[in-house]
Design an enzyme around this catalytic site. Structure first.
Site, PDB file in Angstrom:
ATOM      1  N   PRO A   1       0.754  -1.240  -0.031  1.00 39.04           N
ATOM      2  CA  PRO A   1      -0.015  -0.030  -0.095  1.00 39.04           C
ATOM      3  C   PRO A   1       0.706   1.216  -0.028  1.00 39.04           C
ATOM      4  O   PRO A   1       1.689   1.537   0.823  1.00 39.04           O
ATOM      5  CB  PRO A   1      -1.018  -0.132   1.406  1.00 39.04           C
ATOM      6  N   GLU A   2       0.749   2.116  -0.981  1.00 34.27           N
ATOM      7  CA  GLU A   2       1.236   3.533  -1.141  1.00 34.27           C
ATOM      8  C   GLU A   2       0.123   4.369  -0.740  1.00 34.27           C
ATOM      9  O   GLU A   2      -1.046   3.826  -0.628  1.00 34.27           O
ATOM     10  CB  GLU A   2       1.920   3.586  -2.401  1.00 34.27           C
TER      11      GLU A   2
ATOM     12  N   LYS B   1       1.465   6.973   4.487  1.00 38.08           N
ATOM     13  CA  LYS B   1       0.983   5.641   4.229  1.00 38.08           C
ATOM     14  C   LYS B   1       0.417   5.162   5.616  1.00 38.08           C
ATOM     15  O   LYS B   1       0.356   3.488   5.667  1.00 38.08           O
ATOM     16  CB  LYS B   1       2.242   4.840   3.659  1.00 38.08           C
TER      17      LYS B   1
ATOM     18  N   HIS C   1      -4.314 -14.869   9.100  1.00 36.66           N
ATOM     19  CA  HIS C   1      -3.567 -13.766   9.254  1.00 36.66           C
ATOM     20  C   HIS C   1      -4.388 -12.368   9.642  1.00 36.66           C
ATOM     21  O   HIS C   1      -3.998 -11.244   9.287  1.00 36.66           O
ATOM     22  CB  HIS C   1      -2.944 -13.390   7.735  1.00 36.66           C
TER      23      HIS C   1
ATOM     24  N   ARG D   1       2.150 -11.087   5.357  1.00 41.58           N
ATOM     25  CA  ARG D   1       3.478 -11.029   5.674  1.00 41.58           C
ATOM     26  C   ARG D   1       3.916 -10.724   7.138  1.00 41.58           C
ATOM     27  O   ARG D   1       4.851 -10.849   7.640  1.00 41.58           O
ATOM     28  CB  ARG D   1       4.564 -10.376   4.699  1.00 41.58           C
TER      29      ARG D   1
ATOM     30  N   ARG E   1      15.957  -2.171  -4.691  1.00 42.16           N
ATOM     31  CA  ARG E   1      14.477  -2.215  -5.058  1.00 42.16           C
ATOM     32  C   ARG E   1      14.431  -2.027  -6.436  1.00 42.16           C
ATOM     33  O   ARG E   1      15.140  -1.304  -7.068  1.00 42.16           O
ATOM     34  CB  ARG E   1      13.588  -1.158  -4.601  1.00 42.16           C
TER      35      ARG E   1
END
Length: 303
Positions: free
Chosen positions: A2-3, A61, A98, A122, A274
């Site tokens: 998510p940005e 964010k 999760h 994650r 990246r």
DNA sequence: CGTTCAACCTGGGCGC
DNA sequence: TGCGCCCAGGTTGAAC
């Protein structure tokens, strides 16, 4: 993942929390390692249950859920950072294992009881309960620069104008401008026609203007599209719909494919560990000479 | 000041 | 099938 556009979409998706009382809160223990929660989950539960949510905001964010003052307690904020794979769900979450936080809302007026989950595959996301002072420390101007939706060229020049860093790397610096991540950095630079490897200090005034304008434009358009959903389940709106901005990606994830502008093959390089995607034709370094047309020496220069 | 690397995690995809 | 490896929207801190 998510940005800014995805987090803003999350904020809108759970905005209905405003004004509602938290009937119960749970931090389920799944089969996977727990995420970071501060203070301890039991303490957070004790402090927020029974209180009313003032509103849902976004800083960069991060999602801020305001917990109104009451019962001798000061106003507090539930600060949630989705990081790579965190998201909210008002319907069934992708997996039960999760789910990191469950907020159960009390029945209110004619509104029925409702449930909001924070889900994170994650588990790199974080949940913190802080007071106003803690919020300042966590999300204040020392940590987060001007928001990407409203950033100006002057803001960018102030924050990055003298930096020696490559502009792509610098755009990910949340202290300079808040909300840009790996996808949108690539898309913004492509639309601005700037080579991601350009050092900031080499950019001229007009390049900073383009950069600020495209930052605002791309992020706003992505918000209208409810963000970018790529591949798996990880990002969807709170009510489980995929975003639509991925269809408008021009370079991100398109290595080897033709640039939509010029047909040149999109390139993938690595910067600061990246992936960076860009079109070597449409995005040129400032000051770099256009491709040589001829090897003949220039007339008039030499005797 | 800037870059590089490792860490924090889970899971999907690929080659063998 | 299984194993090993690489990849992924983010952030932080240490080492150089």
């Amino acid at each position: 993942m998510p940005e800014l556009p995805e987090v803003e979409t999350m904020r809108r998706g759970i905005g209905f929390l405003a004004g509602r009382r938290i009937a119960a809160a749970e931090f389920p223990r799944g089969p996977v390692r727990p995420i970071l929660v501060e203070p301890r989950p039991a303490t957070v539960v004790r402090q927020i249950v029974g209180r009313t949510i003032g509103g849902v905001e976004r800083r960069g964010k991060r999602i801020l859920i305001g917990v109104a003052a009451g019962a001798g307690r000061p106003r507090q904020w539930l600060v949630i950072e989705p990081r790579m794979t965190g998201r909210f769900a008002t319907t069934t979450p992708p997996t039960a294992g999760h789910v990191r936080l469950v907020l159960r809302l009390a029945v209110h007026a004619d509104l029925p009881a409702a449930v909001v989950c924070f889900w994170d595959l994650r588990g790199l996301g974080t949940i913190r309960l802080v007071d106003d002072q803690g919020l300042e420390r966590l999300c204040g101007p020392d940590r987060l620069g001007p928001d990407g939706l409203t950033v100006t060229a002057a803001d960018l020049v102030t924050g990055l104008g003298d930096s020696r860093r490559a502009v792509k790397v610098a755009l990910l610096d949340q202290r300079a401008v808040a909300g840009i991540g790996n996808i949108y950095a690539a898309e913004i630079l492509h639309r601005a026609g700037i080579d991601p490897r350009s050092p900031c200090w080499r950019l001229g005034a007009e390049a900073w203007e383009r950069l600020a304008r495209e930052t605002r434009r791309v992020l706003a358009e992505a918000v209208r599209c409810e963000g970018s959903s790529i591949g798996d389940e990880t990002y969807k709106t709170a009510d489980d719909r995929p975003g639509r901005f991925q269809r408008r990606h021009r370079v991100y994830g398109r290595a080897g494919q033709a640039c939509v502008g010029c047909g040149t093959s999109v390139v993938r390089i690595v910067q600061a560990q990246r992936s960076t995607f860009f079109c070597p034709q449409c995005q040129r370094r400032p000051g770099a000479r256009p491709a040589r047309r001829s090897k003949l020496p220039r007339a008039g220069r030499m005797a």
